[in-house]
Structure formats: C-alpha cells, structure tokens
Design a protein around this motif. Structure first.
Motif, mmCIF file in Angstrom:
data_model
loop_
_atom_site.group_PDB
_atom_site.id
_atom_site.type_symbol
_atom_site.label_atom_id
_atom_site.label_comp_id
_atom_site.label_asym_id
_atom_site.label_seq_id
_atom_site.Cartn_x
_atom_site.Cartn_y
_atom_site.Cartn_z
ATOM 1 N N GLN A 15 31.252 64.387 -13.227
ATOM 2 C CA GLN A 15 31.697 64.465 -11.841
ATOM 3 C C GLN A 15 32.301 63.143 -11.380
ATOM 4 O O GLN A 15 33.288 63.127 -10.645
ATOM 5 C CB GLN A 15 30.519 64.876 -10.958
ATOM 6 C CG GLN A 15 30.044 66.295 -11.253
ATOM 7 C CD GLN A 15 28.785 66.667 -10.497
ATOM 8 O OE1 GLN A 15 27.988 65.807 -10.134
ATOM 9 N NE2 GLN A 15 28.583 67.948 -10.267
ATOM 10 N N PHE A 78 31.530 73.373 -8.978
ATOM 11 C CA PHE A 78 32.348 72.237 -9.410
ATOM 12 C C PHE A 78 33.253 72.630 -10.577
ATOM 13 O O PHE A 78 34.463 72.339 -10.584
ATOM 14 C CB PHE A 78 31.425 71.087 -9.803
ATOM 15 C CG PHE A 78 32.114 69.863 -10.319
ATOM 16 C CD1 PHE A 78 32.641 68.923 -9.454
ATOM 17 C CD2 PHE A 78 32.228 69.647 -11.690
ATOM 18 C CE1 PHE A 78 33.278 67.790 -9.934
ATOM 19 C CE2 PHE A 78 32.850 68.515 -12.181
ATOM 20 C CZ PHE A 78 33.386 67.582 -11.306
ATOM 21 N N ALA A 101 35.405 70.931 -4.636
ATOM 22 C CA ALA A 101 34.757 70.265 -5.769
ATOM 23 C C ALA A 101 33.969 69.049 -5.304
ATOM 24 O O ALA A 101 32.878 68.759 -5.809
ATOM 25 C CB ALA A 101 35.793 69.858 -6.811
ATOM 26 N N ASN A 105 30.125 68.332 -5.775
ATOM 27 C CA ASN A 105 29.699 67.073 -6.393
ATOM 28 C C ASN A 105 28.680 66.360 -5.512
ATOM 29 O O ASN A 105 27.631 65.898 -5.991
ATOM 30 C CB ASN A 105 30.934 66.190 -6.618
ATOM 31 C CG ASN A 105 30.616 64.904 -7.375
ATOM 32 O OD1 ASN A 105 29.476 64.626 -7.727
ATOM 33 N ND2 ASN A 105 31.632 64.112 -7.614
ATOM 34 N N SER A 167 31.535 69.540 -18.564
ATOM 35 C CA SER A 167 30.532 69.984 -17.593
ATOM 36 C C SER A 167 29.756 71.212 -18.034
ATOM 37 O O SER A 167 28.610 71.400 -17.620
ATOM 38 C CB SER A 167 31.208 70.273 -16.243
ATOM 39 O OG SER A 167 31.858 69.137 -15.733
#
Length: 374
Positions: A15, A78, A101, A105, A167
């Motif tokens: 992130q 995200f 996003a 985050n 991720s």
C-alpha cells in the motif's frame, strides 16, 4: 513478535508503494489518458487527501467489526481499485479509484495499528509499530523505485498490476491469520473514545507526528535538486543519495523498535535537537558533496526513528481509544506527508532555491521542539 505482524507489514509495504508510485509515471499517464501532467499529478494529491480523511472515517465505520473482517475488506477494496485503475481508459475513473484506494489504505493501516497494539504487551508496542512502519519505509526505498522501473519498461498500468500481485498473497494471509474476534477494549463506546482523544498530551504527540513527518517529506521530495543544483553532483548520483536516505530510515525504524520501549523519552530528547541541527547543517553546507551523502543517511535515520517513536507514544497515550488511536496516528502522518512537499515546493520556488525545502524542514522541527508540553 507474532507472525501476523510480519504479514500486516507486507500489506503495508504494498500500500505504501502504491501511495507514491504514480509520481514517477506522470508523463506516461498524461499521454495515455489524454490529460495534462499537472492533472496526472493530482492523482497523488488525491491519494494523500483520501488517506487523511479516510483514516478516522474508516476507523469509525469498522470499529465494531472483527479485525479479520475489517482488514480483509479494506485490502480487498484496495486491490479492486487497482484492478479498475489498471483497466480504465478514463482519467475520472482512475482519479476516483485512487481516492477509494486511499480510503481503503487508511482504514487498513488504522486497524492494523490498533490490532498490533492489542496483540503485544505494552513493553513491545514500539517494536510492533516499528515493524509496521518498516513496511512503509521499504516501500519508499524499494517498492517505489521498483514499481517506477516496471512502469517505465512496460507501462504505468503494469505498475498497478504489480501492486495487485503483491497484495493478493497478503490478502489471503490476513483472511486466514488475522484475529476474528474483537478485544474487550474494542467495546469502548465511540463517545468514550472521542473523549479520550481530547487528551492534551495526545494532541501534542499527534501534532509532533505531523510536524516531523512534514519535515521529512519536505526535504525528501526535493533531494534531487539539492544533489544536482547545490552539490553540483551528476544526476546519476541521485539514486545513491535517495538510497542512503532510505538506508538511514531503515536503521532509524530498527533502532526505534529495538530501543523505543525502554528509552523513548531519551531518544526523543536527544533525537529532536539532533534532527534540527542536521537540517540546519544540511541547508548551510549542501554545496559540499560529502556533507550531502552523510546527512542524507543521518537525517533519514533520525527522522524515521522519531516518527516511529511518536506513533508508539500515540498508541500508549490513547489506550482508552483502542479503535480510533491508530486512525488519528495515520491521519497525522499523512497531514505531514501532504503539507511537507507543498511547503517545500513553495520554498523551492523562492529565492532560497534548492536549499529552501531543507530550511523549511528545520523550521518545522523547530516548531516541534518548542511546543508546550501541557
């Protein structure tokens, strides 16, 4: 240290990489989406604003959820926003995806800080927080340059897909390993938590977080012109100086984790004046290449050591705000990360030129040192 802390740090790394990634790909984005470079630059600003607003709002929205559900939902959102951003041909859609996003985050980081604080004993909070912040530090040192390289060699969309690929394993791990029950402290009412957050000592630490982080990113953002314009080094030296700053940051975070639980007061008492002296020397002696190389490392270490210690102090001071303290720490850090480069840009455009951001960093740390303690 619980294995979950390392898993969460991995997600924070992905992130953090995303937050600053597009800054190095503005020309490609502008050309591909038929917009201007300044408009493309607003994508980074939108993310920063989303982090500031998203941290407390997402913490409120998720405070009654089990950590596993909240963390999984935020990380899934995200990832989804990066898939949408990588696939779209619309600047507006990409802009909105960056804001969403950022909210995800911010929510993830806020819940993460609250979760690790609950997982460890009070005498290990600094170490746990340092591990999480190491993810952000590695994002600056390794993630952003690597992502920019991917975007340059392939295209900017490939950089977003790389974030998705990084991720997904973290999402699977969090969905399996994160706690599926809230702690008893998480049952504290929102009114009680808000009352606890009005503690003057806590407010002071939050302001310190913003000031120190603002000073850090004010100068970090403009290190390149200091290297080429002031120190008269070859542009090829820029990655070296940034790497030295990043290496110092990693050492600072490690030191805060190793010694912060026992010597927090001593570190802040010595580190604050040392950080101020370092920025002053940097501004006055930036024409000397050796000084630039040395102070890039030293200032990176001091900045991130103090920042990590301050976040740990937030978590300790706000013990009666278990679900909201992490969000306020996240917001304060991002206020600094957004305001610092803006102030640095103003100073860079003044008669001070490339040393202007260094002078502003010194001024911000000066304000932090003179803040009243009560």
């Amino acid at each position: 240290m619980p294995p979950l802390v390392f898993l969460l740090a991995t997600a924070v790394f992905a992130q953090g990489t995303s937050e600053f990634l597009l800054a190095g790909l503005l020309n490609d984005i502008a050309a591909d989406l038929d917009t201007t470079v300044p408009a493309a630059g607003m994508l980074t600003s939108a993310f920063a604003v989303g982090m500031i607003v998203g941290a407390p709002s997402m913490a409120v929205a998720s405070r009654r959820l089990p950590p596993r559900l909240a963390l999984t939902a935020f990380l899934a959102a995200f990832i989804a926003m990066h898939v949408i951003g990588a696939a779209t041909t619309s600047y507006v859609v990409l802009f909105v995806s960056r804001i969403v996003a950022a909210f995800a985050n911010a929510g993830f980081l806020a819940v993460t800080l609250a979760t690790v604080a609950a997982l460890v004993t009070p005498d290990r909070i600094s170490r746990a927080v340092a591990m999480i912040l190491a993810g952000t530090t590695l994002a600056l040192v390794l993630g952003v340059p690597a992502g920019t390289l991917v975007g340059t060699l392939l295209d900017w969309r490939a950089a977003l897909w790389a974030i998705v690929l990084l991720s997904v394993p973290a999402l699977i791990a969090v969905a399996i390993a994160a706690p599926d029950r809230r702690t008893r402290r998480a049952d504290t009412s929102l009114t009680a938590e808000c009352a606890a957050l009005q503690n003057r000592s806590l407010i002071r630490v939050l302001v310190l977080c913003a000031l120190i982080n603002g000073a850090t990113f004010c100068s970090f953002t403009y290190l390149a012109p200091v290297v080429t314009d002031r120190a008269d080094l070859h542009p090829a030296s820029i990655p070296l100086v940034l790497a030295l700053f990043g290496a110092g940051a990693l050492c600072g975070v490690w030191s805060a984790g190793r010694y912060g639980d026992r010597y927090a007061s001593r570190i802040t008492a010595i580190g604050g004046p040392a950080l101020l002296g370092g920025w002053c020397c940097f501004a006055l002696l930036a024409q000397f290449p050796t000084v630039v190389l040395l102070l890039a490392f030293v200032q990176g270490g001091l900045s991130f050591a103090l920042g990590s210690i301050l976040v740990s102090q937030v978590m300790r001071t706000a013990v009666d705000a278990p679900t909201m303290s992490g969000s306020f720490a996240t917001a304060s850090l991002n206020i600094g990360a957004a305001a610092g480069p803006a102030l640095g840009g103003w100073a860079y455009g003044s008669t001070l030129g490339s040393v202007g951001p260094l002078a502003v960093s010194a001024a911000l740390v000066s304000v932090a040192l003179i803040l009243p303690r009560s």
